[in-house]
Every structure is written in structure tokens, then in C-alpha cells.
Enzyme design. Structure first.
Site, short mmCIF file in Angstrom:
data_model
loop_
_atom_site.label_atom_id
_atom_site.label_comp_id
_atom_site.label_asym_id
_atom_site.label_seq_id
_atom_site.Cartn_x
_atom_site.Cartn_y
_atom_site.Cartn_z
N LYS A 288 34.19 52.88 88.59
CA LYS A 288 34.76 52.87 89.95
C LYS A 288 34.93 54.29 90.48
O LYS A 288 35.61 54.52 91.46
CB LYS A 288 36.14 52.19 89.93
CG LYS A 288 36.11 50.74 89.53
CD LYS A 288 37.54 50.17 89.63
CE LYS A 288 37.66 48.81 89.03
NZ LYS A 288 39.07 48.40 88.91
N HIS B 197 31.52 67.75 64.61
CA HIS B 197 31.92 66.46 64.03
C HIS B 197 32.90 66.81 62.90
O HIS B 197 32.57 66.69 61.72
CB HIS B 197 30.69 65.73 63.50
CG HIS B 197 30.90 64.25 63.30
ND1 HIS B 197 32.13 63.66 63.23
CD2 HIS B 197 30.00 63.24 63.14
CE1 HIS B 197 31.99 62.37 63.05
NE2 HIS B 197 30.70 62.08 62.99
N ARG C 43 34.90 59.79 70.59
CA ARG C 43 33.54 60.30 70.45
C ARG C 43 32.95 60.34 71.86
O ARG C 43 33.08 59.38 72.62
CB ARG C 43 32.73 59.36 69.57
CG ARG C 43 31.25 59.65 69.64
CD ARG C 43 30.49 58.89 68.59
NE ARG C 43 30.75 59.43 67.27
CZ ARG C 43 29.95 59.23 66.22
NH1 ARG C 43 28.86 58.50 66.35
NH2 ARG C 43 30.23 59.74 65.05
N ARG D 293 29.48 53.50 61.73
CA ARG D 293 30.28 53.87 60.56
C ARG D 293 31.51 54.68 60.91
O ARG D 293 32.59 54.45 60.36
CB ARG D 293 29.43 54.50 59.46
CG ARG D 293 28.95 55.86 59.62
CD ARG D 293 27.58 56.08 59.06
NE ARG D 293 26.59 55.55 59.98
CZ ARG D 293 25.72 54.61 59.67
NH1 ARG D 293 25.69 54.10 58.48
NH2 ARG D 293 24.86 54.18 60.57
N1 ASP Z 1 26.49 59.92 62.08
C1 ASP Z 1 26.28 61.33 62.28
C2 ASP Z 1 26.71 61.76 63.67
O1 ASP Z 1 27.34 61.00 64.35
C3 ASP Z 1 24.91 61.77 61.94
C4 ASP Z 1 23.79 61.20 62.76
O2 ASP Z 1 24.01 60.44 63.72
O3 ASP Z 1 22.66 61.55 62.43
O4 ASP Z 1 26.45 62.88 64.05
#
Ligand code: ASP
Length: 358
Positions: free
Chosen positions: A113, A167, A134, A84
Site C-alpha cells: 500500500k 550473515h 532477513r 533453514r
Molecule cells: N544460506 C546461506 C545464506 O543465506 C548460504 C546460501 O544461501 O548460499 O546466505
């Protein structure tokens, strides 16, 4: 405003979070931690998100939005599972006409590498105008922003989830959802918010708890089994901010009090030896049988993905706002990206001129 390029990594990494925040407001601005936001900034982002959403409803508006960042490119670097958040950022970029490229698995990059993650990101920065990332390592997005600030091509970095610590854009969409849920009830001030589940390792709760300190008279209930309870570092930040909170295992006592209930799943990907399996989480869930106890206008939220902590039977109850919450993420991320490039006034002008319907 402080410049990231003027501080050594050694000095920077030990700064308290609130002090770090001042280094991310420069040119270009980075979005890395919840502690960098002021209430005014949150309010501006929420207003802009709503305007973008309304402009986008009509074809001519949607076409206009697509011109706003049509000269920019973004890299989505997701070295940790995501569906998401990845899709939401991608959709936000598309709304603004921003082209995207992605690396979703560091095994497909030259890291195999032997290239350092820093060099990998520096390589990306040659091709794009923004990095949305991320990463499983807490603080890695900060390190990347710092590193880019020491090159001749500092581009904005947006943290789309780092380790178990932050986050920030999820916290923005959570604030936007709370704002909208309490639109006719005096806003977030004075509300009682319960966080339930794995609060120790859930980064969304860590980021959102901080943003709630920016509102007046908010009370937070941290509801979790003892081994998964919120960290003392978060509580220390709340103490310093003067935000009232309660730490409890008794969900039944909190349910009827809360104006918003923020459920989370057990984050067992951080287990060392499957230790979560031994924890009794059976009372940290919402089932259909609880709905009479929960306030009639409570906002039931979840950052998703969920497991058993919210039963699917309540999905169509108007209090279940988690699907709306996810969609809000796309609008607030569009607002954030547009503001990061300093082009928000163009959207405001269009809105004032054409006054799109709600
Ligand atoms: N989607 C959220 C996160 O990336 C919550 C989860 O994964 O539980 O932290």
C-alpha cells in the site's frame, strides 16, 4: 559502549564496521554484523549453546528452558527466501518458550500500500519484544536498529542475513562448529581454513572471515574462480587485523593443507544477466575422489543449500559436518537470543545445579 540514539544516520552509516560494532552492544543489544563480536563473547555463546543443548535433552530441562522467555514475543520478518535459517530461529525461540509471529513475504504486508519498510518494521515493534530479520538490502537491519533507537520502543534486532554483505548468526554457528570440530585439537587457533566457491557474493564467508581474525595464527585460503573471488574490502579487514591469507584458484593445492574446508554455492540470484553461467566452476567442488587427499580430520562445512559443489556420496563421511553445522545453528541462536534478553545466568545456574549429562 556507545548509544545508537546519539548518532545521526548520516554519521553512523559511514563508520568503519569495527566502530559500528560498539553501537550494538547497548541496551538492548542488537546483532547486526560480525565485527561487533569479541572472542570472549564468541566463547561465552558457544559454552551457553552447549549447556542449553544438554539441558534440553531431559524433559524437565526442556520444560525449564521453555520458561526462560515465556513472557516475550519475537517477529520473524523474512523478506528474502529462507528455510533453514527461518526454521532454526523459530526452533530456537520455541526452545526458550518465546512466542513468534512472522511475515515472510513483504507482498503480504502494507508495503504494497506504499508503506515504507521502516514504517512496516516500526509497526511490528509495537507487538513484539525482538525482531529477527532477513532482507535483500545490505545494511537494512542496521537502518532498522538505528531507526528503533530513535523511538521510545527500541527492541533488539537480529540480522538473519542482509543482502550480500552480512550473515552474522551463520558466522556464529560456523564458529561453534569449528570449535566443536577442533575441541580435541587445540581449538581454532593455528588452523588453516579454506573458503571455496562464490566468495564475492557469499555473505556467510564475509562474516566468518572476520570472526576468524579473532583467533591466533589462523590462515585463510580464498579459493575461487577469478570473477567470484573475495572482495578487497574483506582482504583490507584481514590485513588490518594481521590475519594471514592466500587468494588462489588452485583448489587441488589447498585441499591437502586445510583443517577446515568451507564450500559455498554460486550465488546467481545476484546475477544481472546470467553471467555466472559463463564461469567454469568445475574444479571448485568436492567429490568422492578427493577424500583421500583431504586431511583425515578435516571439517568439511557448507552453509547450505548446496548444489553440485559437494557430492552427496561423501555425506556420511565423518569429515562432512554440514548437517551437524545446521543443527548447531539452532543451539547457538538459542544462546544468542537468551543472552540478548540478559537471562543467560538462569541457564548457567540450572546447569550447575543439575549437571546434565553430555
Ligand atoms: N544460506 C546461506 C545464506 O543465506 C548460504 C546460501 O544461501 O548460499 O546466505
Amino acid at each position: 559502549m556507545k548509544k545508537l540514539s546519539t548518532i545521526s544516520w548520516q554519521d553512523f552509516k559511514v563508520l568503519p564496521l569495527v566502530e559500528k560494532g560498539a553501537y550494538f552492544q547497548g541496551e538492548p543489544p542488537h546483532t547486526l554484523i560480525a565485527q561487533q563480536f569479541s572472542r570472549g563473547q564468541l566463547e561465552s555463546l558457544c559454552t551457553l549453546a552447549t549447556k542449553i543443548k544438554r539441558i534440553n535433552k531431559r524433559r524437565d530441562g526442556a520444560n525449564f528452558l521453555k520458561t526462560l522467555l515465556s513472557d516475550k514475543r519475537a517477529m520473524l520478518y523474512f523478506a528474502q527466501p529462507s528455510s533453514r535459517t527461518y526454521l532454526s530461529f523459530n526452533a530456537a525461540c520455541q526452545i526458550l518458550g518465546l512466542d513468534t509471529m512472522d511475515v515472510r513475504d513483504s507482498k503480504t504486508s502494507s508495503e504494497v500500500k506504499g508503506e515504507s519498510p521502516e514504517d512496516t518494521v516500526r509497526t511490528f515493534s509495537s507487538y513484539v519484544d525482538m525482531i529477527i530479520m532477513r532482507h535483500p538490502a545490505g545494511g537494512f537491519a542496521e537502518r532498522v536498529a538505528w531507526m528503533l533507537a530513535h523511538t521510545n520502543r527500541e527492541i533488539p534486532v537480529i540480522n538473519a542475513g542482509s543482502g550480500a554483505d552480512q550473515h552474522p548468526t551463520q558466522a556464529l554457528l560456523d564458529i561453534y562448529t569449528l570449535e566443536r570440530s577442533f575441541e580435541d585439537a587445540g581449538g581454532i587457533d593455528g588452523k588453516s581454513v579454506a573458503f571455496v566457491g562464490d566468495l564475492k557474493r557469499g555473505r556467510t564467508v564475509r562474516s566468518l572471515s572476520w570472526l576468524l581474525t579473532l583467533y591466533n595464527d589462523v590462515k585463510i585460503h580464498f579459493v575461487a574462480p577469478e570473477p567470484l573471488q573475495i572482495g578487497s574490502d574483506v582482504l583490507a579487514l584481514l590485513d588490518a587485523a594481521g590475519t594471514e591469507y592466500e587468494v588462489t584458484q588452485d583448489f587441488a593445492s589447498v585441499m591437502p593443507l586445510a583443517d577446515a574446508i568451507y564450500m559455498t554455492r554460486i550465488q546467481d540470484e545476484w546475477d544481472v544477466e546470467g553471467e555466472s553461467r559463463a564461469i567454469d566452476t568445475s574444479t571448485f567442488r568436492i567429490g568422492a575422489e578427493h577424500m583421500d587427499t583431504i586431511k583425515p580430520d578435516c571439517a568439511i562445512m557448507h552453509p547450505l543449500p548446496r548444489r553440485e559443489e559437494i557430492c552427496t556420496q561423501i555425506d556420511n563421511d565423518p569429515r562432512a559436518v554440514y548437517w551437524r553445522q545446521m543443527r548447531n545453528g539452532m543451539w547457538i541462536r538459542a544462546a544468542l537470543i537468551l543472552s540478548t534478553f540478559g537471562r543467560q545466568d538462569e541457564a548457567h545456574r540450572y546447569y550447575d545445579e543439575y549437571k546434565p549429562e553430555e
